[in-house]
Design an enzyme around this catalytic site. Structure first.
Site, PDB file in Angstrom:
ATOM      1  N   GLU A  62       0.823  -1.215   0.000  1.00  0.00           N
ATOM      2  CA  GLU A  62       0.000   0.000   0.000  1.00  0.00           C
ATOM      3  C   GLU A  62       0.854   1.260   0.000  1.00  0.00           C
ATOM      4  OE1 GLU A  62      -3.557  -1.825   2.799  1.00  0.00           O
ATOM      5  OE2 GLU A  62      -1.705  -1.154   3.713  1.00  0.00           O
ATOM      6  N   ASP A 233      -7.518  -4.950   8.991  1.00  0.00           N
ATOM      7  CA  ASP A 233      -7.122  -3.730   8.284  1.00  0.00           C
ATOM      8  C   ASP A 233      -7.003  -3.933   6.780  1.00  0.00           C
ATOM      9  OD1 ASP A 233      -4.899  -5.322   8.314  1.00  0.00           O
ATOM     10  OD2 ASP A 233      -3.515  -3.808   9.082  1.00  0.00           O
ATOM     11  N   LYS A 237     -10.197  -9.299   5.855  1.00  0.00           N
ATOM     12  CA  LYS A 237      -9.362  -9.566   7.058  1.00  0.00           C
ATOM     13  C   LYS A 237      -9.967  -8.809   8.236  1.00  0.00           C
ATOM     14  CE  LYS A 237      -4.440  -8.902   8.348  1.00  0.00           C
ATOM     15  NZ  LYS A 237      -4.099  -7.509   8.668  1.00  0.00           N
TER      16      LYS A 237
END
Ligand code: NAD
Length: 351
Positions: A62, A233, A237
């Site tokens: 990310e 997060d 999940k």
């Protein structure tokens, strides 16, 4: 006169560890928490976007950008629960702060350790504003890389005295007990999540599993508890049973990101949630009474990393725990980039 901006301070893992040890882990977290509180209070002026995520079967990579109009920051971070079995970190990160005025970087840093500090600081800020004021006992479920930082943050900022630990892997709990011995916390190793949560005022779940896990079931959560759910997060999940969400007052960082990544991905897209920054500014109340269940569905937001990088930049003014990197090509004549390369060839030939 032209400023020399081509050399950028870089904080390596080694220097980060030395800096933290020089200041003290708890004082670092407390100080970063102050920066986070400052930035949460000026939340509306930040550029905000859900983080840019690249998912794969095993994990996610990310980018997390934001800006306050003066500085721009981003973090690169991954989340790979299977890494641990191969002796690798689940979460690793590095980040950068840049000047909005010039676009030049002003700081590059490791952020694996810094992320653990800022995640702990964020949990502590949420707990400070949402938990019952008389909270003394923490149940810490998931005793991996983040765990000790979470425990110390809640001790330092929220007055937690006892930590009840549980992990599906007893070796993780034993590691955590060893690392926290001497912290002044009373530590109790538990053999089930149910046992860990008994008598807890605050629960922090920081487990890693790329699945819809159920770390807490509804019957485990009693009136008056505060939960920091930080391990859920990512899409697919989560950690908390949906029924807990339905009984809780839910606080989040940035709803467009948390609705994708947080435990609230289990709820309809328009389910009402509250924004933590508004509690800090006083725009909305925090905990309503001693029987309410409050949940901070923390996923980690770019502004927290920005705060941590701001903290680090300010610290560097008082320490030598960094090196300068020759990072930005900066020819004397800005249009003569090619000439700069040619001149280097000349220098190489004379050496
Ligand atoms: P880690 O892999 O080092 O530790 C995770 C621990 O959870 C392991 O010890 C594992 O045995 C345990 N675990 C897994 N399933 C469990 C279960 N069902 N019950 C009890 N324990 C269980 O990971 P970490 O770096 O400590 O990160 C923990 C989680 O926090 C990860 O999911 C990570 O993505 C997340 N995280 C969130 C933020 C945030 O800002 N919200 C920041 C960093 C990490």
């Amino acid at each position: 006169m032209k400023k020399n901006l081509s050399n950028v301070p870089f904080v390596s893992v080694e220097n980060m560890m030395r800096l933290i040890l020089e200041i003290g882990v708890e004082d670092c977290i407390a100080s970063i928490a102050q920066y986070i509180e400052q930035d949460f209070r000026r939340w509306p002026l930040f550029d905000k976007t859900p983080r840019v995520a690249s998912h794969s079967t095993d994990g996610v990579i990310e980018l997390m950008p934001t800006s306050d109009g003066i500085d721009y920051g981003f973090k690169y971070v991954n989340g790979h629960p299977k890494n641990m079995k191969e002796g690798l970190q689940t979460v690793t990160a590095f980040g950068l702060l840049a000047s909005v005025e010039t676009g030049y970087p002003v700081l590059l840093s490791e952020m694996t350790v810094l992320t653990a500090l800022r995640t702990a600081a964020t949990s502590a800020v949420a707990t400070k504003y949402l938990a019952r004021k008389d909270s003394k006992t923490l149940a810490l479920i998931g005793n991996g890389a983040q765990a000790e930082f979470q425990a110390l943050a809640l001790k330092k900022i929220c007055g937690i005295e006892t930590v009840r630990l549980y992990d599906i892997d007893p070796a993780a709990t034993a590691k955590c007990m060893r690392n926290l011995a001497g912290s002044g916390l009373k530590l109790i190793a538990c053999t089930t999540g149910q046992e860990a949560i008994e008598g807890a005022d605050v629960v922090t779940t920081c487990t890693a599993d790329k699945s819809y896990a159920t770390i807490l079931t509804d019957n485990m959560v009693g009136a008056g508890m505060h939960i920091n759910g930080i391990g859920g997060d990512c899409p697919g999940k989560t950690e908390l049973h949906k029924d807990i969400l339905l009984r809780s007052d839910i606080y989040v960082e940035y709803p467009p990101q948390t609705r994708i990544e947080g435990d609230i991905q289990q709820l309809p897209a328009d389910y009402p949630v509250k924004e933590l920054w508004q509690v800090l500014t006083g725009e909305i109340p925090g905990r309503e009474n001693d029987r309410a269940i409050t949940l901070f569905d923390g996923v980690g937001f770019a502004i927290e990393d920005f705060s941590a990088l701001r903290w680090l930049r300010d610290r560097l003014a008082q320490t030598d725990k960094y090196i300068m990197l020759d990072m930005i090509a900066d020819p004397d004549d800005p249009r003569d980039l090619f000439g700069m390369v040619l001149r280097e060839k000349g220098r190489m030939e004379t050496v």
